[in-house]
Write a protein that holds these residues in place. Structure first.
Motif, mmCIF file in Angstrom:
data_model
loop_
_atom_site.group_PDB
_atom_site.id
_atom_site.type_symbol
_atom_site.label_atom_id
_atom_site.label_comp_id
_atom_site.label_asym_id
_atom_site.label_seq_id
_atom_site.Cartn_x
_atom_site.Cartn_y
_atom_site.Cartn_z
ATOM 1 N N LEU A 45 3.850 -5.661 0.825
ATOM 2 C CA LEU A 45 4.911 -4.994 0.068
ATOM 3 C C LEU A 45 5.907 -4.293 0.970
ATOM 4 O O LEU A 45 7.067 -4.092 0.588
ATOM 5 C CB LEU A 45 4.316 -3.958 -0.896
ATOM 6 C CG LEU A 45 3.548 -4.466 -2.106
ATOM 7 C CD1 LEU A 45 3.057 -3.294 -2.937
ATOM 8 C CD2 LEU A 45 4.416 -5.382 -2.959
ATOM 9 N N GLY A 46 5.470 -3.867 2.151
ATOM 10 C CA GLY A 46 6.378 -3.153 3.040
ATOM 11 C C GLY A 46 5.689 -2.816 4.349
ATOM 12 O O GLY A 46 4.456 -2.806 4.436
ATOM 13 N N LEU A 47 6.497 -2.536 5.385
ATOM 14 C CA LEU A 47 5.988 -2.176 6.699
ATOM 15 C C LEU A 47 7.022 -1.269 7.340
ATOM 16 O O LEU A 47 8.183 -1.647 7.474
ATOM 17 C CB LEU A 47 5.766 -3.437 7.540
ATOM 18 C CG LEU A 47 5.178 -3.289 8.941
ATOM 19 C CD1 LEU A 47 3.787 -2.678 8.900
ATOM 20 C CD2 LEU A 47 5.130 -4.642 9.636
ATOM 21 N N TRP A 48 6.628 -0.047 7.708
ATOM 22 C CA TRP A 48 7.592 0.922 8.234
ATOM 23 C C TRP A 48 6.911 1.838 9.236
ATOM 24 O O TRP A 48 5.693 1.816 9.396
ATOM 25 C CB TRP A 48 8.219 1.726 7.100
ATOM 26 C CG TRP A 48 7.265 2.601 6.323
ATOM 27 C CD1 TRP A 48 7.072 3.940 6.486
ATOM 28 C CD2 TRP A 48 6.379 2.208 5.261
ATOM 29 N NE1 TRP A 48 6.134 4.410 5.591
ATOM 30 C CE2 TRP A 48 5.687 3.367 4.824
ATOM 31 C CE3 TRP A 48 6.112 0.985 4.641
ATOM 32 C CZ2 TRP A 48 4.747 3.328 3.809
ATOM 33 C CZ3 TRP A 48 5.172 0.965 3.628
ATOM 34 C CH2 TRP A 48 4.502 2.118 3.216
ATOM 35 N N ALA A 57 2.287 -1.404 3.292
ATOM 36 C CA ALA A 57 1.906 -1.387 1.882
ATOM 37 C C ALA A 57 1.427 -2.771 1.487
ATOM 38 O O ALA A 57 2.050 -3.784 1.821
ATOM 39 C CB ALA A 57 3.089 -0.968 1.010
ATOM 40 N N LEU A 58 0.318 -2.807 0.764
ATOM 41 C CA LEU A 58 -0.333 -4.059 0.390
ATOM 42 C C LEU A 58 -0.522 -4.125 -1.117
ATOM 43 O O LEU A 58 -0.675 -3.096 -1.783
ATOM 44 C CB LEU A 58 -1.703 -4.161 1.071
ATOM 45 C CG LEU A 58 -1.718 -3.948 2.594
ATOM 46 C CD1 LEU A 58 -3.137 -3.778 3.094
ATOM 47 C CD2 LEU A 58 -1.025 -5.099 3.293
ATOM 48 N N PHE A 59 -0.533 -5.336 -1.625
ATOM 49 C CA PHE A 59 -0.754 -5.538 -3.059
ATOM 50 C C PHE A 59 -1.831 -6.586 -3.248
ATOM 51 O O PHE A 59 -1.852 -7.612 -2.582
ATOM 52 C CB PHE A 59 0.525 -5.997 -3.757
ATOM 53 C CG PHE A 59 0.332 -6.330 -5.215
ATOM 54 C CD1 PHE A 59 0.279 -5.322 -6.161
ATOM 55 C CD2 PHE A 59 0.187 -7.647 -5.630
ATOM 56 C CE1 PHE A 59 0.079 -5.621 -7.502
ATOM 57 C CE2 PHE A 59 -0.012 -7.953 -6.958
ATOM 58 C CZ PHE A 59 -0.062 -6.938 -7.900
ATOM 59 N N GLU A 60 -2.731 -6.313 -4.202
ATOM 60 C CA GLU A 60 -3.761 -7.277 -4.572
ATOM 61 C C GLU A 60 -3.773 -7.431 -6.082
ATOM 62 O O GLU A 60 -3.751 -6.439 -6.817
ATOM 63 C CB GLU A 60 -5.142 -6.808 -4.087
ATOM 64 C CG GLU A 60 -6.252 -7.801 -4.395
ATOM 65 C CD GLU A 60 -7.618 -7.295 -3.917
ATOM 66 O OE1 GLU A 60 -8.321 -8.053 -3.250
ATOM 67 O OE2 GLU A 60 -7.963 -6.134 -4.220
ATOM 68 N N GLU A 61 -3.763 -8.674 -6.528
ATOM 69 C CA GLU A 61 -3.869 -8.925 -7.965
ATOM 70 C C GLU A 61 -5.177 -8.342 -8.481
ATOM 71 O O GLU A 61 -6.179 -8.353 -7.778
ATOM 72 C CB GLU A 61 -3.820 -10.434 -8.237
ATOM 73 C CG GLU A 61 -2.533 -11.113 -7.826
ATOM 74 C CD GLU A 61 -1.386 -10.868 -8.790
ATOM 75 O OE1 GLU A 61 -1.607 -10.182 -9.810
ATOM 76 O OE2 GLU A 61 -0.280 -11.358 -8.533
ATOM 77 N N PRO A 62 -5.225 -7.811 -9.714
ATOM 78 C CA PRO A 62 -4.143 -7.846 -10.697
ATOM 79 C C PRO A 62 -3.150 -6.698 -10.596
ATOM 80 O O PRO A 62 -2.085 -6.784 -11.181
ATOM 81 C CB PRO A 62 -4.883 -7.785 -12.033
ATOM 82 C CG PRO A 62 -6.105 -6.979 -11.724
ATOM 83 C CD PRO A 62 -6.506 -7.337 -10.319
ATOM 84 N N ASP A 446 11.023 -6.871 -6.951
ATOM 85 C CA ASP A 446 10.357 -5.577 -6.898
ATOM 86 C C ASP A 446 10.881 -4.718 -5.751
ATOM 87 O O ASP A 446 11.063 -5.185 -4.628
ATOM 88 C CB ASP A 446 8.843 -5.750 -6.780
ATOM 89 C CG ASP A 446 8.446 -6.756 -5.715
ATOM 90 O OD1 ASP A 446 8.657 -7.966 -5.939
ATOM 91 O OD2 ASP A 446 7.932 -6.345 -4.651
ATOM 92 N N ILE A 447 11.123 -3.446 -6.067
ATOM 93 C CA ILE A 447 11.575 -2.441 -5.111
ATOM 94 C C ILE A 447 10.446 -1.449 -4.897
ATOM 95 O O ILE A 447 9.882 -0.917 -5.862
ATOM 96 C CB ILE A 447 12.839 -1.726 -5.623
ATOM 97 C CG1 ILE A 447 14.023 -2.701 -5.639
ATOM 98 C CG2 ILE A 447 13.162 -0.491 -4.789
ATOM 99 C CD1 ILE A 447 15.261 -2.146 -6.303
ATOM 100 N N PHE A 448 10.112 -1.210 -3.639
ATOM 101 C CA PHE A 448 9.005 -0.324 -3.290
ATOM 102 C C PHE A 448 9.543 0.925 -2.604
ATOM 103 O O PHE A 448 10.395 0.838 -1.720
ATOM 104 C CB PHE A 448 8.025 -1.043 -2.362
ATOM 105 C CG PHE A 448 6.885 -0.178 -1.881
ATOM 106 C CD1 PHE A 448 5.814 0.111 -2.725
ATOM 107 C CD2 PHE A 448 6.879 0.353 -0.598
ATOM 108 C CE1 PHE A 448 4.764 0.899 -2.291
ATOM 109 C CE2 PHE A 448 5.831 1.140 -0.153
ATOM 110 C CZ PHE A 448 4.772 1.421 -0.999
#
Length: 503
Positions: A45-48, A57-62, A446-448
């Motif tokens: 989702l993001g890297l900063w 930032a990571l996302f896992e379903e669901p 999607d905006i994070f």
């Protein structure tokens, strides 16, 4: 197989509240997360970065969102991009802004630094100086009869700057490489130390055509960090603004894509409808783009009788005229010849890069934060997420067409179910450092937003991630094998943000 939630629990948990948690890991844990991304188990989702830390930032379903942090970084850290290519530009940006060197980074070139910053030592105790003063080396391509076509960074249209370097064999594009960063504005640096009100204004200016989505993401991140919420009426008004913004942008894009195929009639008609949306927004909320109308704790403008009337009239007008434009698009053979099978993005790349919005949904990735996270009030609305498999310009147009129809339905539902009550509550005093994050659906995807608030109510660090970070590289792939004349069509069908990408 370890789930993301289990992985976070194995680290040192710093923040934990639905749907966001952050944990600190060691280098082994950092690399394990990178390998899980490479295996397709999680989505980036993001890297900063910060002066002595990096976060991803990571996302896992669901619907699990987690932030993994590597702290105490002194000059360098293990590269994620050497395992997972979507992290490449993000790591190049971290190096430019914070001087932290990603060890093993496959592409060592600067990203935001355009040779104006000179030789500088990285922040921290160790690490080599980075010479950014050399001319930017574009990636080479070898073969018989190849030539290069430089385009930009200044363009003929009134658009933001970006340099596109084409390598072509006759009219066929062999390679495209985009160089961005020309509108780097230091927005995250400006947010550091700002109070919440000022930071909210800056968030809404990250990418002007997505001011509602960015303001919403920032407000939700603040509310998650502090642990309070906006009143119900404000929550519904926020969604109404978000759907009006989506409607205006999709109508504008449909017309602009057709115009790049020399079908100006669609541009004219869609432009009229887009202008109608903007005028209704001004009547309803006092600003055409609804800028600064969403703030932490609620909204700054209520919806009165004239506004409701204007929005309902808008829905009626678009419902009457838009189907004829769809029919015109679908039945114009010369236009279909330009959009069908042009600029195909393969589904596996859309999944690997976590492509959101119409880019992902046109290539089979049906992710939509409104549906996946079901944040209020979308948990009470009936809507579909259109998904196509073809991955071409035509599919990206059809995603927009179907989303226009869905937004019209949601706008009617929002007006019908709009609750009474206050539109804002004061932001509570903090008294302690806290963190929060939010993922919301903008018109591009999607905006994070992740942020850390200091005890005195100022922003210590805020990171805003535009969907374009993961879409720009895919444009370079989608255009390969197409003719040069089709680049404007492909580019417009992606419609990536320069400003949101350059921070």
């Amino acid at each position: 197989m370890t789930t993301l939630a289990e992985f976070l629990l194995e680290g040192r948990m710093v923040e934990q509240h639905h749907p966001f948690a952050r944990a600190v890991v060691d280098e082994a844990g950092w690399l394990a997360a990178a390998e899980a991304l490479a295996a397709g188990r999680w989505t980036l989702l993001g890297l900063w970065g910060e002066a002595k830390a990096v976060h991803m930032a990571l996302f896992e379903e669901p619907g699990t969102i987690g932030v993994v942090s590597l702290e105490g970084v002194t000059g360098s850290y293990p590269s994620v991009a050497c395992h997972h290519p979507p992290a490449m530009r993000l790591e190049r940006t971290i190096r430019d802004l914070f001087g932290l060197e990603p060890v093993g980074l496959p592409d060592p070139r600067p990203w935001l630094d355009h040779g104006r910053w000179g030789v500088r030592a990285p922040l921290g105790e160790a690490g080599p100086a980075v010479d950014t003063g050399r001319a930017y080396p574009f990636l080479p391509a070898e073969g018989e009869g190849l030539h290069q076509i430089p385009v930009g960074p200044v363009h003929a249209g009134i658009i933001e700057p970006g340099h596109f370097r084409f390598t072509a064999n006759g009219e066929t594009i062999v390679r495209l490489e985009a160089r961005l960063g020309y509108v780097h504005k230091g927005i995250e640096g400006l947010m550091a130390g700002a109070d919440i009100g000022r930071a909210a204004q800056l968030a809404g200016r990250t990418s002007g055509d997505s001011t509602v989505a960015y303001s919403l993401a920032f407000a939700k991140a603040v509310e998650a960090a502090i642990g309070f919420g906006a009143p119900p009426r404000a929550v519904w008004l926020r969604a109404l603004m978000a759907e009006l913004e989506r409607l205006a942008n999709h109508l504008g894009d449909i017309g602009a894509i057709c115009n790049d195929a020399a079908f100006a009639l669609m541009l004219a008609h869609c432009g009229v409808l887009r202008e109608t949306v903007l005028r209704a927004a001004e009547t309803a909320f006092g600003h055409r783009l609804m800028r600064d109308r969403i703030v932490p704790g609620g909204v700054t403008a209520d919806l009165e009788g004239d506004g409701i009337t204007a929005i309902r009239a808008l829905v009626t007008k678009i419902r009457r005229r838009f189907p004829h434009l769809v029919e015109l698009y679908d039945n114009t053979a010369s236009l279909q010849d330009r959009t069908v099978t042009t600029g195909i993005l393969k589904p596996e790349l859309a999944r690997q890069f976590g492509a959101g919005g119409y880019v992902g949904r046109a290539s089979g990735r049906g992710f939509d934060a409104r549906q996946v996270l079901r944040y209020t009030p979308y948990d009470r609305l009936i809507f579909d997420v259109p998904v196509f498999a073809e991955g071409d310009v035509n599919a990206r147009v059809w995603v927009r067409i179907r989303e226009v129809e869905q937004s019209l339905s949601m706008i009617e539902q929002l007006l019908d179910l709009l609750p009474d009550g206050p539109i804002a509550v004061p932001v509570p005093d903090l008294g302690m450092t806290c963190e929060g994050a939010a993922l919301v659906e903008g018109f591009r995807g999607d905006i994070f937003v992740w942020l850390r608030l200091a005890a005195n109510g100022t922003v210590e660090r805020c990171h805003l991630r535009d969907p374009s970070w993961f879409q720009w590289p895919l444009l370079e792939v989608a255009i390969e094998g197409n003719i040069v004349a089709d680049f404007p069509l492909c580019n417009k069908s992606f419609n990536c943000s320069y400003s949101g990408h350059d921070l």
